[in-house]
Design a protein around this motif. Sequence first.
Motif, PDB file in Angstrom:
ATOM      1  N   LEU A  12      -3.870   9.780  14.182  1.00 49.80           N
ATOM      2  CA  LEU A  12      -3.496   8.585  13.674  1.00 49.80           C
ATOM      3  C   LEU A  12      -2.782   8.669  11.871  1.00 49.80           C
ATOM      4  CD1 LEU A  12      -4.245   4.659  13.681  1.00 49.80           C
ATOM      5  CD2 LEU A  12      -6.759   6.162  12.735  1.00 49.80           C
ATOM      6  N   GLY A  13      -1.902   7.529  11.779  1.00 49.78           N
ATOM      7  CA  GLY A  13      -0.573   8.129  10.660  1.00 49.78           C
ATOM      8  C   GLY A  13      -1.475   7.239   9.612  1.00 49.78           C
ATOM      9  N   PHE A  14      -1.648   7.629   8.674  1.00 47.63           N
ATOM     10  CA  PHE A  14      -2.023   7.077   7.458  1.00 47.63           C
ATOM     11  C   PHE A  14      -1.055   7.143   6.128  1.00 47.63           C
ATOM     12  CE2 PHE A  14      -3.849  11.291   6.945  1.00 47.63           C
ATOM     13  CZ  PHE A  14      -4.359  11.553   5.908  1.00 47.63           C
ATOM     14  N   MET A  15      -1.387   6.023   4.979  1.00 45.33           N
ATOM     15  CA  MET A  15      -0.615   6.416   3.652  1.00 45.33           C
ATOM     16  C   MET A  15      -1.409   7.021   2.603  1.00 45.33           C
ATOM     17  SD  MET A  15       2.004   3.464   3.819  1.00 45.33           S
ATOM     18  CE  MET A  15       1.092   2.062   4.485  1.00 45.33           C
ATOM     19  N   LYS A  16      -1.716   7.943   1.470  1.00 43.81           N
ATOM     20  CA  LYS A  16      -2.783   7.864   0.806  1.00 43.81           C
ATOM     21  C   LYS A  16      -1.954   6.948  -0.904  1.00 43.81           C
ATOM     22  CE  LYS A  16      -6.435   9.422  -1.405  1.00 43.81           C
ATOM     23  NZ  LYS A  16      -6.193  10.810  -1.521  1.00 43.81           N
ATOM     24  N   MET A  17      -2.581   5.876  -1.105  1.00 47.03           N
ATOM     25  CA  MET A  17      -1.491   5.271  -2.263  1.00 47.03           C
ATOM     26  C   MET A  17      -3.100   5.538  -3.790  1.00 47.03           C
ATOM     27  SD  MET A  17       0.125   2.052  -0.454  1.00 47.03           S
ATOM     28  CE  MET A  17       1.539   2.254   0.464  1.00 47.03           C
ATOM     29  N   HIS A  18      -2.511   4.551  -4.809  1.00 48.89           N
ATOM     30  CA  HIS A  18      -3.231   4.757  -5.185  1.00 48.89           C
ATOM     31  C   HIS A  18      -2.910   3.975  -6.918  1.00 48.89           C
ATOM     32  CE1 HIS A  18      -2.005   6.951  -9.726  1.00 48.89           C
ATOM     33  NE2 HIS A  18      -1.171   7.852  -8.613  1.00 48.89           N
ATOM     34  N   GLY A  19      -3.456   3.006  -7.743  1.00 46.52           N
ATOM     35  CA  GLY A  19      -3.593   1.686  -8.769  1.00 46.52           C
ATOM     36  C   GLY A  19      -3.882   2.707  -9.877  1.00 46.52           C
ATOM     37  N   LEU A  20      -3.978   3.698 -10.377  1.00 48.76           N
ATOM     38  CA  LEU A  20      -3.985   4.091 -11.923  1.00 48.76           C
ATOM     39  C   LEU A  20      -5.433   5.167 -11.141  1.00 48.76           C
ATOM     40  CD1 LEU A  20      -4.581   0.890 -14.167  1.00 48.76           C
ATOM     41  CD2 LEU A  20      -2.927   2.331 -14.101  1.00 48.76           C
ATOM     42  N   ASP A 243      -7.878  -0.897 -21.413  1.00 49.40           N
ATOM     43  CA  ASP A 243      -7.312   0.964 -21.235  1.00 49.40           C
ATOM     44  C   ASP A 243      -9.050   0.788 -20.220  1.00 49.40           C
ATOM     45  OD1 ASP A 243      -4.994   0.226 -22.711  1.00 49.40           O
ATOM     46  OD2 ASP A 243      -6.253   0.858 -24.259  1.00 49.40           O
ATOM     47  N   LEU A 244      -8.523   1.598 -18.997  1.00 54.89           N
ATOM     48  CA  LEU A 244      -9.314   1.624 -18.136  1.00 54.89           C
ATOM     49  C   LEU A 244      -9.015   3.864 -18.127  1.00 54.89           C
ATOM     50  CD1 LEU A 244      -8.022  -0.079 -16.148  1.00 54.89           C
ATOM     51  CD2 LEU A 244     -10.157  -0.112 -15.813  1.00 54.89           C
ATOM     52  N   ASP A 245     -10.163   4.740 -17.511  1.00 53.82           N
ATOM     53  CA  ASP A 245     -10.582   6.221 -17.282  1.00 53.82           C
ATOM     54  C   ASP A 245      -8.929   6.340 -16.456  1.00 53.82           C
ATOM     55  OD1 ASP A 245     -12.333   5.792 -18.166  1.00 53.82           O
ATOM     56  OD2 ASP A 245     -14.060   6.043 -16.645  1.00 53.82           O
ATOM     57  N   GLY A 246      -8.497   5.502 -15.500  1.00 57.49           N
ATOM     58  CA  GLY A 246      -7.018   6.222 -15.283  1.00 57.49           C
ATOM     59  C   GLY A 246      -5.825   5.827 -15.821  1.00 57.49           C
ATOM     60  N   GLY A 247      -6.034   4.701 -16.667  1.00 52.55           N
ATOM     61  CA  GLY A 247      -4.800   3.966 -17.379  1.00 52.55           C
ATOM     62  C   GLY A 247      -5.123   2.528 -17.618  1.00 52.55           C
ATOM     63  N   THR A 248      -3.796   1.451 -17.600  1.00 45.79           N
ATOM     64  CA  THR A 248      -3.764   0.506 -18.333  1.00 45.79           C
ATOM     65  C   THR A 248      -3.318  -0.544 -17.609  1.00 45.79           C
ATOM     66  OG1 THR A 248      -3.348   1.458 -20.527  1.00 45.79           O
ATOM     67  CG2 THR A 248      -3.044  -1.417 -20.142  1.00 45.79           C
ATOM     68  N   LEU A 249      -4.246  -1.712 -17.656  1.00 47.47           N
ATOM     69  CA  LEU A 249      -3.573  -2.529 -16.679  1.00 47.47           C
ATOM     70  C   LEU A 249      -3.957  -4.182 -17.589  1.00 47.47           C
ATOM     71  CD1 LEU A 249      -5.755  -2.871 -13.686  1.00 47.47           C
ATOM     72  CD2 LEU A 249      -3.823  -2.337 -13.383  1.00 47.47           C
ATOM     73  N   THR A 261      -0.674  -6.586 -13.912  1.00 44.20           N
ATOM     74  CA  THR A 261       0.166  -6.102 -13.515  1.00 44.20           C
ATOM     75  C   THR A 261      -0.680  -4.768 -14.072  1.00 44.20           C
ATOM     76  OG1 THR A 261       1.192  -7.773 -14.094  1.00 44.20           O
ATOM     77  CG2 THR A 261       2.613  -6.397 -14.872  1.00 44.20           C
ATOM     78  N   GLY A 262       0.328  -3.798 -13.188  1.00 38.83           N
ATOM     79  CA  GLY A 262       0.036  -1.975 -13.187  1.00 38.83           C
ATOM     80  C   GLY A 262       1.241  -1.847 -12.337  1.00 38.83           C
ATOM     81  N   ARG A 263       1.008   0.133 -13.043  1.00 42.26           N
ATOM     82  CA  ARG A 263       1.841   0.760 -11.936  1.00 42.26           C
ATOM     83  C   ARG A 263       1.590   1.589 -10.274  1.00 42.26           C
ATOM     84  NH1 ARG A 263       5.570   2.087 -14.638  1.00 42.26           N
ATOM     85  NH2 ARG A 263       5.876   1.957 -17.078  1.00 42.26           N
ATOM     86  N   THR A 264       1.426   1.231  -9.372  1.00 41.62           N
ATOM     87  CA  THR A 264       1.132   1.985  -8.037  1.00 41.62           C
ATOM     88  C   THR A 264       1.483   2.620  -8.071  1.00 41.62           C
ATOM     89  OG1 THR A 264       3.597   0.730  -7.442  1.00 41.62           O
ATOM     90  CG2 THR A 264       1.026  -0.939  -8.235  1.00 41.62           C
ATOM     91  N   ALA A 265       1.163   3.608  -6.597  1.00 39.24           N
ATOM     92  CA  ALA A 265       1.943   5.393  -6.358  1.00 39.24           C
ATOM     93  C   ALA A 265       1.307   5.249  -5.105  1.00 39.24           C
ATOM     94  CB  ALA A 265       1.188   6.372  -7.292  1.00 39.24           C
ATOM     95  N   HIS A 266       2.780   5.470  -4.532  1.00 36.97           N
ATOM     96  CA  HIS A 266       3.116   6.324  -2.650  1.00 36.97           C
ATOM     97  C   HIS A 266       3.080   7.843  -2.928  1.00 36.97           C
ATOM     98  CE1 HIS A 266       3.794   5.500   1.088  1.00 36.97           C
ATOM     99  NE2 HIS A 266       3.328   6.384   1.634  1.00 36.97           N
ATOM    100  N   VAL A 267       1.408   8.279  -2.867  1.00 39.23           N
ATOM    101  CA  VAL A 267       1.731   9.353  -2.950  1.00 39.23           C
ATOM    102  C   VAL A 267       2.011  10.848  -1.803  1.00 39.23           C
ATOM    103  CG1 VAL A 267       0.380  11.573  -4.532  1.00 39.23           C
ATOM    104  CG2 VAL A 267      -0.846   9.002  -4.549  1.00 39.23           C
ATOM    105  N   PHE A 268       1.903   9.868  -1.290  1.00 40.45           N
ATOM    106  CA  PHE A 268       1.902  10.891   0.758  1.00 40.45           C
ATOM    107  C   PHE A 268       1.628  10.327   1.862  1.00 40.45           C
ATOM    108  CE2 PHE A 268      -2.151  13.197  -0.262  1.00 40.45           C
ATOM    109  CZ  PHE A 268      -2.872  13.404   1.236  1.00 40.45           C
ATOM    110  N   ASP A 269       2.162  10.214   2.678  1.00 42.27           N
ATOM    111  CA  ASP A 269       1.735  10.636   4.325  1.00 42.27           C
ATOM    112  C   ASP A 269       0.853  11.624   5.162  1.00 42.27           C
ATOM    113  OD1 ASP A 269       3.080   7.879   3.750  1.00 42.27           O
ATOM    114  OD2 ASP A 269       4.802   8.474   4.909  1.00 42.27           O
TER     115      ASP A 269
END
Length: 281
Positions: A12-20, A243-249, A261-269
Amino acid sequence: MRAMEQMRDSGLGFMKMHGLGNDFVVLDGRVREIDVTPALAQAIGHRNFGVGFDQLALIEARGAGDAHLTFYNSDGSTSAACGNATRCIAAYLMDESGRDSLTLTTDRGELAAVRGEGGLVSVNMGPPQLDWQDIPLAHEMDTLELPIEGAPTATGMGNPHCTFFVEDAEAVDLPSFGAKHEHHPLYPQRTNVQVAHVVGPDHLRMRVWERGVGVTLASGSSSCATAVAAARRGLTGRKVQIDLDGGTLWIDWRDDGVWMTGRTAHVFDGVLTQAWLEANT
């Protein structure tokens, strides 16, 4: 062949992502049908024996928008809203389609997403729910100041929130404080818990305990709820930096809904192997 049998045959394929730092495992159900059970969500969510996440999100090709999203907490329960995951997936789908805007559907409703400058992604999380029945609370009461020590504010953003304004959010023992209030009897569906203090004009510092998860580095729906609560209480205007522990929204409570509004990251598959699926489903 059943969806679970397909998973076992080919992984089962998946993506790992995070927002802050608010992190997600994302499954793409547009490729094939995926049967996400509470047990499977819990197994994937385990940070030692699985992949680990704050929320799991399933993308499906249904609904009136460009895709439909379903969210699961790490304890296997579902949530109608997850703002940071919505932004992450919106960024992925906009990259895929070459577009700068789209509409996603969730159990919260239709959510518009747009790409901004500098890698920022914005999502309209919809109008806040301010009536006790819609949040929901256990019985009729003023949602601006609940009859709980600290007089927190209740807000619905497709999921329930309880926001405490304190002198110093850093000083709160959030693991014990959040666990205690998540299960408060005024919240029949449990609640997300936020502690926040005012930094300056239209600027808040917030920490969050997420229902069904625990302490997280950030939370989109919690940020929206806190911004709405602060504006209702006259602590800020309707457009704030959080301002949150992981960054700013950046949150903007407009007539058409609460924009985040904020940043996003697609880390790995990655791929969950056949052997792991057989052992955990």
